[in-house]
Write an enzyme that holds these catalytic residues in place. Structure first.
Site, short mmCIF file in Angstrom:
data_model
loop_
_atom_site.label_atom_id
_atom_site.label_comp_id
_atom_site.label_asym_id
_atom_site.label_seq_id
_atom_site.Cartn_x
_atom_site.Cartn_y
_atom_site.Cartn_z
CB ALA A 18 -0.88 -0.01 1.24
CB THR A 19 1.58 3.69 -2.32
OG1 THR A 19 0.32 3.66 -2.98
CG2 THR A 19 2.47 2.63 -2.92
CB THR A 20 0.87 8.11 -1.17
OG1 THR A 20 1.83 7.60 -2.07
CG2 THR A 20 1.35 9.40 -0.59
#
Lengths: 269, 280
Positions: B54-56
């Site tokens: 999962a990123t930002t």
């Protein structure tokens, strides 16, 4: 030399029962009843130690008797409910399972230990309609009874229960239900058997609110409680500030979350 | 029921031992296999192959609350693992938690944290303080250190409305964490995840103390747009599929997730502005 006396098992159980019953009857009473908008708990309580509390989303707990004993059971119930909800899903936690666990525990304590627990417990689960509400009474010996509509525990519970059953109907408003509960609690213990008036500061009141999503347990205190006790009040909902933050019915709760539905739902528009 | 097959029917002792108000601590006795960080992993650094990342996520302190926004992309190597993952969740009625890193561990961590806070509130009858919640989250990250060093790292971000604050305007507070369980209270804004470098650069230029909640929401979506612009692992607003960032606020009224319609309106206006001026 010490003398060994024989006591029959029947005698031992009778003695324990009598001991537990006396202990429970000494304390103040609590009642639980269904009303149109949910399940109402009212306990006569002069202290800040709670007799009524939340177990899970739609499940509440009320108890009378020795505080340390029922508090221990309450914590066990919360742990069990949270463990099950975390392992499976929030919908898989049911009042019946909690009532069963309490029945097992109290039954084991009653038969195996020297001293029986001096407690009586109510586990309530609020349903979609008053007919699907569930009230369970679990007594000191582990017996469990389904009590449709209303129940009273502790003190002179039978007299209180009679007053409750006479006037209770599942479509009554919250204000009527609170007044009936307080009238029933006050019907005993007055001078010479007369009725008493119990003030708001001596009451512990909470509801499982049928219309809420997620966690339905709400305490009714302070001004909201005083307003409900006023003669002629017709409020059907606990008039608390929290009401304004009531979440809208959520669509689908994201499956990756363990938060209750009232947290996860989209906001109301 | 975890009571198992004990024929006496007695509730096992760990249910009734009055020692702890913490669900994690209770789990460590009752069902230790359910805790992240307690599972044996094969030696070596092997996680990259298997798991989604999962990123930002960005979070911004506004006047009278906090705003947290996360993009919707999860990646596995050079592939998109999910287009609509949700990385921002309510931790309890007044706080928000987001995560970046190994998605599986992050989701489990958030679930556990949510139950942890609710459990404490039910057992004790009062909510934890906002600092207490943040410290609790740090401890949970610390317990995952072994797995983190083997590649299953997850970093959360936490923010909420402090019910104990004397000045309601300054009640929004945020914390960042590192994988070792380090906990740092941030002023203003912060971001986590692969795109946070760009998101934070955008926020640095645009953030002003005392921002209104509505302005902070727009700013958060703009920052995510900038992150998606430069980071392949961050997803921008997906206008064709109608997938928009998850935006949540925590204010005196509690936590609230913006509806899809609300975020769609803001995201579309951000995209429209970028059509005229690419740099924003």
């Amino acid at each position: 030399m010490a003398m060994q006396f024989y006591a029959s098992p029947e005698q031992i159980m009778r003695d324990r029962s009598e001991y537990a019953r006396k202990g429970i009857a000494r304390g103040r009473s609590a009642v639980a009843l269904t009303y149109e908008g949910g399940v109402l708990f009212v306990a006569e309580n002069l202290t800040s130690l709670r007799k009524v509390s939340e177990i899970y989303d739609r499940i509440g707990f009320a108890a009378v008797g020795r505080y340390n004993e029922f508090e221990n059971l309450r914590r066990a119930g919360v742990r069990m409910a949270d463990l099950n909800g975390y392992s499976y899903d929030r919908r898989d936690v049911t009042g019946r399972a909690i009532a069963n666990a309490y029945a097992h525990a109290l039954g084991a304590i009653f038969t195996e230990q020297m001293k029986a627990y001096e407690v009586e417990i109510c586990v309530a689960e609020v349903g979609a309609t008053p007919d699907s509400d569930e009230l369970y009474r679990i007594t000191y010996d582990g017996s469990v009874q389904d009590e449709p509509g209303s129940m009273a525990m502790g003190g002179q519970s039978e007299a209180i229960s009679t007053v409750l059953k006479e006037a209770h109907s599942s479509d009554m408003s919250l204000a009527d239900a609170v007044k009936l509960a307080v009238k029933a609690l006050g019907s005993v213990g007055g001078e010479g058997g007369a009725a008493r008036t119990i003030g708001a500061d001596h009451l512990e009141v909470a509801v499982l609110d049928r219309r809420r999503k997620g966690r339905t347990f709400r305490r009714v205190t302070g001004a909201a409680l005083t307003a409900l006790l006023e003669p002629g009040s017709t409020a059907t909902e606990p008039a608390s500030d929290e009401e304004s933050a009531a979440p809208a019915p959520p669509e689908d709760k994201p499956s990756s979350s363990a938060g209750s539905a009232d947290l996860e739902g989209d906001a109301k528009d | 029921m975890a009571a198992g097959f004990d024929p006496s029917g007695r509730i096992p002792d760990f249910f009734t031992t009055p020692a702890t108000s913490s669900f994690t601590q209770f789990l460590s006795v009752a069902a230790p296999e359910m805790l992240p960080g307690r599972r044996p992993l094969p030696p070596g650094y092997s996680a990259e192959l298997a798991s989604a990342h999962a990123t930002t996520v960005v979070t911004i302190v506004a006047d009278g609350g906090v705003v947290m926004a996360g993009d919707r992309r999860a990646t596995a190597g050079n592939l998109i693992a999910s287009r609509d993952i949700e990385k921002v969740h309510p931790a309890d009625p007044y706080s928000l938690v987001g995560m970046a890193g190994t998605a599986g561990v992050g989701i489990e961590l958030i679930r556990l944290f949510q139950v942890e806070l609710e459990h404490y509130e039910k057992i004790e009858g009062v909510m934890l303080s906002l600092e207490g919640k943040a410290n609790r989250l740090a401890t949970m990250i610390r317990n995952n250190l072994g797995a983190a060093l083997q590649g299953l790292a997850v970093v959360p971000i936490f923010g909420g409305f402090d019910l104990g604050a004397s000045d309601p305007a300054k009640a929004g507070r945020i914390w960042s964490f590192d994988i070792a369980g380090g906990i740092y209270e941030e002023t203003g804004y912060d971001g986590i995840g692969s795109g946070s470098l760009f998101a934070k650069a955008a926020l640095k230029k645009r953030y002003r103390p005392g921002l209104s909640v509505d302005d902070a929401i727009t700013l958060g979506i703009e920052a995510l747009y900038d992150a998606a612009d430069d980071d392949t692992a961050t997803g921008g607003p997906d206008l064709t599929r109608k997938i928009y960032p998850v935006v949540m606020t925590a204010t005196a009224e509690g936590t609230r997730r913006l509806t899809d319609e609300e975020t769609a309106t803001i995201a579309e206006s951000v995209v429209a502005r970028r059509m005229e001026n690419i740099g924003g």
